[in-house]
Design an enzyme around this catalytic site. Structure first.
Site, PDB file in Angstrom:
ATOM      1  CG  HIS A 121      -6.055 -28.154   4.979  1.00  0.00           C
ATOM      2  ND1 HIS A 121      -6.663 -27.682   6.109  1.00  0.00           N
ATOM      3  CD2 HIS A 121      -4.764 -28.359   5.313  1.00  0.00           C
ATOM      4  CE1 HIS A 121      -5.789 -27.609   7.097  1.00  0.00           C
ATOM      5  NE2 HIS A 121      -4.620 -28.009   6.644  1.00  0.00           N
ATOM      6  CG  ASP A 122     -10.478 -26.934   5.510  1.00  0.00           C
ATOM      7  OD1 ASP A 122     -11.665 -27.224   5.323  1.00  0.00           O
ATOM      8  OD2 ASP A 122      -9.603 -27.787   5.773  1.00  0.00           O
ATOM      9  N   GLY A 139      -3.128 -23.651   5.743  1.00  0.00           N
ATOM     10  CA  GLY A 139      -4.521 -24.038   5.944  1.00  0.00           C
ATOM     11  C   GLY A 139      -5.373 -22.963   6.583  1.00  0.00           C
TER      12      GLY A 139
END
Length: 262
Positions: A121-122, A139
């Site tokens: 994520h991200d 992440g």
């Protein structure tokens, strides 16, 4: 018309360009958008609020746009955005973002992403990167343009790897890697600068010399980081042909939050 195999399951809400090809047993969710010329291989699952650009090749068994592996995630409408002309090989897993950190996982253009790569994520992946088999991005990792990552590399959350850098096979990356540098090993160490990669990218003699000098200032003269940063800034005026390269390095060092590989 869009070429969708009879066994594929495509939600009516998905937006697929008429030139998209979808292989057998693929599953595509309602919030997915796919651009012209993209090929989705057999048994791929593409879900979430995922936007995929043009002329990508997604090979079989990849999972694209699944929810993040983050216990704080509670179903918020976050995104995955993939650019154009990427090659995404077998068994890759790319996750949506999480709220509070922008909420978008972003992959640029012209990337060569090999089998079993995980992009959490991200993460923000630039353009023209090469990620070898079993590369794992935790992440919030950021990769600059033209980064090369060897196989079986693990990259710690929030790490930044600067443009044109290279990470060697099976390295554990826990600190930021400045642009142009070559790192490998456990523990990770800077072995030099990415000479071969820079030549392949068309760096001339003046730019190569400037990168070599930046490497010396950071790693070979016993300077403090602050002292090296000031000396690197001055190098831009001394070698005008490399002013953009010096600015790239200076900006990266100023933005580093985990400390740089030393």
């Amino acid at each position: 018309m869009t070429q969708v195999h009879a066994t594929a399951v495509v939600d009516p809400g998905a937006e697929l360009d008429p030139t998209v090809t979808v292989g057998p047993y693929a599953v595509i969710g309602p919030h997915v958008k796919v651009g012209a010329g993209t090929t989705i291989g057999p048994h791929c699952v593409i879900e979430g609020r995922t936007t995929i650009g043009a002329d990508n090749r997604i090979f079989q068994f990849s999972s694209i746009g699944a929810i993040p592996q983050d216990k704080k995630y509670a179903g918020e409408p976050t995104e995955l955005v993939i650019g154009d002309r990427n090659t995404i090989r077998e068994f890759c897993t790319f996750n949506l973002g999480v709220p509070g950190a922008g909420g978008i996982t972003r992959i640029g253009d012209d990337n060569w992403i090999m089998a079993y790569t995980h992009i959490a994520h991200d993460c923000h992946v630039g353009n023209s990167t090469t990620l070898a088999n079993n590369t794992t991005l935790a992440g919030h990792v950021e990769l600059g343009d033209w980064v090369t990552v060897g196989g079986l590399v693990g990259i710690h959350q929030f790490v930044k790897i600067g443009a044109y850098a290279m990470v060697g096979f099976s390295t554990a990356v826990s600190q930021d890697v400045p642009p142009y540098m070559l790192v490998d090993g456990n523990p990770m160490a800077v072995r030099g600068f990415n000479t071969v990669g820079l030549r392949r990218r068309g760096f001339d003699a003046a730019r190569m010399a400037a990168v070599k000098q930046m490497h010396r200032l950071l790693y070979r003269q016993g300077r403090t980081l602050d002292d090296a940063r000031e000396a690197i800034k001055a190098l831009g005026a001394e070698v005008p042909e490399a002013a953009n390269d010096v600015a790239l390095m200076s900006d990266f060092l100023a933005a580093s939050t985990r400390g740089i590989a030393r």
